[in-house]
Motif scaffolding. Structure first.
Motif, PDB file in Angstrom:
ATOM      1  N   UNK A   4      -3.289  -8.151  10.812  1.00 53.38           N
ATOM      2  CA  UNK A   4      -3.618  -9.046   9.700  1.00 53.38           C
ATOM      3  C   UNK A   4      -2.831  -8.682   8.444  1.00 53.38           C
ATOM      4  N   UNK A   5      -2.728  -7.388   8.171  1.00 56.23           N
ATOM      5  CA  UNK A   5      -1.980  -6.938   6.994  1.00 56.23           C
ATOM      6  C   UNK A   5      -0.505  -7.282   7.135  1.00 56.23           C
ATOM      7  N   UNK A   6       0.058  -7.022   8.305  1.00 58.40           N
ATOM      8  CA  UNK A   6       1.477  -7.341   8.529  1.00 58.40           C
ATOM      9  C   UNK A   6       1.705  -8.842   8.427  1.00 58.40           C
ATOM     10  N   UNK A   7       0.775  -9.644   8.949  1.00 57.67           N
ATOM     11  CA  UNK A   7       0.920 -11.102   8.888  1.00 57.67           C
ATOM     12  C   UNK A   7       0.885 -11.601   7.453  1.00 57.67           C
ATOM     13  N   UNK A   8       0.111 -10.938   6.601  1.00 61.51           N
ATOM     14  CA  UNK A   8       0.015 -11.362   5.199  1.00 61.51           C
ATOM     15  C   UNK A   8       1.204 -10.895   4.367  1.00 61.51           C
ATOM     16  N   UNK A   9       1.640  -9.650   4.592  1.00 64.89           N
ATOM     17  CA  UNK A   9       2.676  -9.075   3.730  1.00 64.89           C
ATOM     18  C   UNK A   9       4.090  -9.218   4.288  1.00 64.89           C
ATOM     19  N   UNK A  10       4.215  -9.478   5.553  1.00 67.76           N
ATOM     20  CA  UNK A  10       5.554  -9.646   6.142  1.00 67.76           C
ATOM     21  C   UNK A  10       5.523 -10.778   7.165  1.00 67.76           C
ATOM     22  N   UNK A  11       5.162 -11.998   6.718  1.00 62.67           N
ATOM     23  CA  UNK A  11       5.015 -13.107   7.666  1.00 62.67           C
ATOM     24  C   UNK A  11       6.309 -13.497   8.360  1.00 62.67           C
TER      25      UNK A  11
END
Length: 242
Positions: A4-11
């Motif tokens: 979830x964090x990667x999807x938000x910060x590095x989509x």
């Protein structure tokens, strides 16, 4: 690392880091490939490494332009001063560094203290939409702000039109003082510019990760390491968040 964090910060699979090129304390040079170097780019790179993705720097000539682009899908994190006006659309971490902002007065000025500046008839030259300008807009009640695009232009306005006060970051004013014979920098500060990391407000998991990263970076000495690595004077590690 949470997907979830990667999807938000590095989509896009890359951490796109908005960098304010006008802050000479946080961006101190360029790499052979042309990328910005300094404390801010180093922080962005460290975040990308923690996320396990590459970093791509997205440079902006002024902090206001970086803040304006929050909804344009051009950066995932932005490294600028945390100000209430900007925080309406950007979720900021606590500060990772602080920079003292104060005033310079010309030779022969009767102004000797910061609390003597906000008075009728006093004109303050300031770089428009800088973090310290945003503070002055909220707090100056009697003096007149003369907002100019960019620090060098504010110095020129102050000098050429014989204004009473020049506002700026203390390290920059020390350089300006050398070109303005007899000028004085007032003791103390009217604010400390809080340099932080922001992301879009909808990125709640990403914002929480960034806040935790910043506190860890301060506590572990990583921010101090970057300041020393880039040989920056006038930049302090911000206190840990309460």
């Amino acid at each position: 690392m949470s997907p979830e964090i990667i999807a938000e910060l590095a989509p896009t699979g890359v951490l796109r880091a908005g960098i304010n090129l006008s802050n000479f304390l946080l961006v101190t040079g360029r790499s052979p490939s042309g990328d910005p170097e300094g404390v801010s780019p180093s922080m962005a790179k460290a975040i990308a490494e923690r996320l396990g993705v590459p970093v791509r720097y997205v440079p902006f000539p002024k902090p206001g332009l970086l803040a304006d682009a929050v909804d344009d899908d051009v950066w995932d994190i932005g490294l600028i001063g945390a100000e209430p006006q900007r925080a309406e659309k950007i979720a900021f971490t606590a500060a990772y560094t602080e920079i003292e902002a104060t005033y310079l007065v010309p030779a022969g000025s009767p102004i000797t203290a910061i609390d003597q500046v906000d008075r009728p008839g006093i004109r303050i030259a300031v770089s428009a939409r800088s973090a310290y300008d945003l503070w002055l807009v909220r707090n100056i009640k009697q003096a007149t702000l003369v907002q100019v695009e960019g620090g060098p232009a504010a110095v020129a306005k102050f000098r050429d039109e014989k204004l009473e006060v020049l506002a700026g970051l203390r390290p920059g004013l020390l350089t300006d003082q050398e070109a303005l014979p007899g000028s004085r920098i007032l003791d103390g500060q009217f604010t400390a510019v809080q340099q932080a990391i922001g992301t879009q407000r909808r990125n709640s998991a990403g914002a929480a990760f960034l806040s935790a990263f910043v506190e860890e970076a301060k506590a572990s000495g990583l921010v101090t390491k970057f300041i020393e690595q880039h040989k920056v004077r006038g930049l302090s590690v911000a206190p840990r968040a309460a």
